[in-house]
Design a protein around this motif. Structure first.
Motif, PDB file in Angstrom:
ATOM      1  N   THR A 185      -7.129   1.386  72.067  1.00  0.00           N
ATOM      2  CA  THR A 185      -7.145   0.532  73.260  1.00  0.00           C
ATOM      3  C   THR A 185      -6.184  -0.638  73.083  1.00  0.00           C
ATOM      4  N   GLN A 186      -6.224  -1.255  71.904  1.00  0.00           N
ATOM      5  CA  GLN A 186      -5.298  -2.363  71.631  1.00  0.00           C
ATOM      6  C   GLN A 186      -3.847  -1.880  71.641  1.00  0.00           C
ATOM      7  N   LEU A 210      -2.847  -1.293  75.382  1.00  0.00           N
ATOM      8  CA  LEU A 210      -3.111  -2.410  76.297  1.00  0.00           C
ATOM      9  C   LEU A 210      -1.836  -3.084  76.813  1.00  0.00           C
ATOM     10  N   LEU A 250      -0.494  -1.325  79.912  1.00  0.00           N
ATOM     11  CA  LEU A 250      -1.373  -1.156  81.072  1.00  0.00           C
ATOM     12  C   LEU A 250      -1.053  -2.253  82.082  1.00  0.00           C
ATOM     13  N   ASP A 262      -1.287  -4.966  85.086  1.00  0.00           N
ATOM     14  CA  ASP A 262      -2.328  -5.963  85.335  1.00  0.00           C
ATOM     15  C   ASP A 262      -3.398  -5.432  86.284  1.00  0.00           C
ATOM     16  N   LEU A 276      -8.130   1.579  82.734  1.00  0.00           N
ATOM     17  CA  LEU A 276      -8.321   2.455  81.586  1.00  0.00           C
ATOM     18  C   LEU A 276      -9.600   3.244  81.827  1.00  0.00           C
ATOM     19  N   ILE A 317     -15.000  -1.263  75.165  1.00  0.00           N
ATOM     20  CA  ILE A 317     -13.692  -1.274  75.828  1.00  0.00           C
ATOM     21  C   ILE A 317     -13.576  -2.456  76.786  1.00  0.00           C
ATOM     22  N   VAL A 365     -12.210  -5.793  75.789  1.00  0.00           N
ATOM     23  CA  VAL A 365     -10.793  -5.788  75.404  1.00  0.00           C
ATOM     24  C   VAL A 365      -9.884  -5.785  76.626  1.00  0.00           C
ATOM     25  N   VAL A 366     -10.117  -4.861  77.559  1.00  0.00           N
ATOM     26  CA  VAL A 366      -9.235  -4.737  78.724  1.00  0.00           C
ATOM     27  C   VAL A 366      -9.704  -5.570  79.907  1.00  0.00           C
ATOM     28  N   ARG A 422     -10.993  -3.644  84.674  1.00  0.00           N
ATOM     29  CA  ARG A 422      -9.973  -2.618  84.405  1.00  0.00           C
ATOM     30  C   ARG A 422     -10.539  -1.443  83.615  1.00  0.00           C
ATOM     31  N   ASP A 423     -11.847  -1.357  83.510  1.00  0.00           N
ATOM     32  CA  ASP A 423     -12.505  -0.285  82.752  1.00  0.00           C
ATOM     33  C   ASP A 423     -13.292   0.588  83.721  1.00  0.00           C
TER      34      ASP A 423
END
Length: 348
Positions: free
Chosen positions: A95-96, A99, A102, A104, A108, A120, A123-124, A128-129
């Motif tokens: 994911t990192q 990222l 991805l 704005d 994900l 997740i 992080v995002v 956005r998940d």
């Protein structure tokens, strides 16, 4: 639902069975897809000869755009959609990795087992998940070759927003993903996730330990006993955690808890539709000599059980036994199920 190519830029991170189905079928449908993986031989094979797909007896090969992990830094694209299809233990670092690429306003989509959205989203960002619950069997054992066991007309993907509402972007994702299999939407992602976790808690360790496919779970009485106890514990933990669980193989949570026998019977009937040679994902991992996701399946049930004050001795035993498989201390064999029962009772 039919799909037409969109203008969205799409990445698939992790191209094992699930990722290869998504990346391959979306590419065939004309979508702009990049497939990214850490298995060098698989990426090289896809670059050289495309992705060969076997689906319900049909064989075909499609050119795909594939990248090694080390090539991600050369990307000039930013993605509207990233399908994350890696193992749960690889979730955070991959994911990192993706990222920065991805957009704005991109999303994900976790097309994984377990409750990966829990780690997740921080992080995002939770907006956005998007979660995706799979009901599909597929395998990649040879570089560049995908075998899909689930028919295209069976429900394969269930998409949901973390907040539970059906949004325009969710409907757009449904249209796109339907190129890879029948896709539905849910307003209860977390309950659907836990219902699938119940299935995985039962099927994955027993199949890996016994060395059999899901269609053979009820071939021996000790397998039935272990399956019943694994399912009962997972159902009780889900209830204690407050999940409003979706029906599990045609049974409500209450019905499944009252009759685990019916749950296992329905589970086996569903598994037989994949074919008697289909293998569970733990079993595939053991055959490939790699780590399983047991810490994120049965191990997650035991951790949530401790939080809720629910004892889960059979799931604890599942973790212990599968880790012995991983370390090569024993191999898959039917006799392992009896050993697992003894471990759960503290007799071994």
């Amino acid at each position: 639902m039919t799909t037409t190519p969109s203008s969205k830029k799409i990445a698939v991170v992790g191209t094992g069975g699930t990722g290869s189905v998504i990346g391959g079928m979306l590419t065939v449908a004309g979508h702009d897809v990049v497939m990214i993986d850490q298995w060098g031989a698989h990426v090289d094979a896809m670059k050289a000869s495309g992705l060969h797909m076997s689906i319900a007896g049909e064989e075909f090969t499609s050119p795909v755009r594939a990248l090694h992990l080390y090539e991600v830094c050369t990307l000039e694209d930013s993605f509207d959609i990233v399908f994350l299809a890696c193992k749960s233990y690889d979730t955070l670092w991959l994911t990192q990795l993706i990222l920065p690429y991805l957009k704005d306003d991109g999303v994900l989509v976790s097309t994984q087992n377990s409750l990966n959205d829990e780690w997740i989203a921080p992080v995002v960002g939770p907006t956005r998940d998007i979660g995706c619950v799979l009901t599909m069997s597929s395998e990649v054992f040879e570089p560049g070759h995908l075998k899909r066991n689930t028919a295209m007309d069976r429900t394969t993907f269930v998409l949901g927003e973390l907040h539970g509402r059906v949004t325009p972007r969710l409907q757009e994702l449904q249209s796109i993903l339907s190129a890879a299999g029948k896709t539905e939407l849910t307003t209860n992602l977390w309950g659907t996730r836990w219902s699938k976790l119940v299935f995985n808690c039962i099927v994955a360790p027993v199949c890996a330990l016994a060395g059999v496919g899901p269609a053979h779970l009820t071939d021996a009485p000790e397998r039935i006993r272990v399956c019943l106890e694994l399912g009962r514990e997972a159902l009780l933990v889900g209830k204690a955690q407050g999940y409003s669980m979706e029906p599990v193989f045609g049974l409500s949570m209450e019905e499944a808890a009252e009759s685990p026998e019916a749950l296992v019977d329905n589970l086996v009937r569903a598994s037989q539709a994949e074919g008697r040679e289909a293998r569970s994902f733990f079993h595939q991992d053991i055959l490939k000599g790699r780590k399983t996701e047991v810490d994120y399946i049965n191990g997650l049930v035991t951790r949530k059980g401790r939080e809720s004050g629910v004892d889960t001795p059979m799931n604890v035993a599942a973790v212990t036994m599968v880790k012995r498989l991983e370390r090569g201390q024993m191999g898959p064999a039917p006799v392992n199920i009896g050993k697992m029962e003894r471990v759960a009772r503290g007799l071994e």
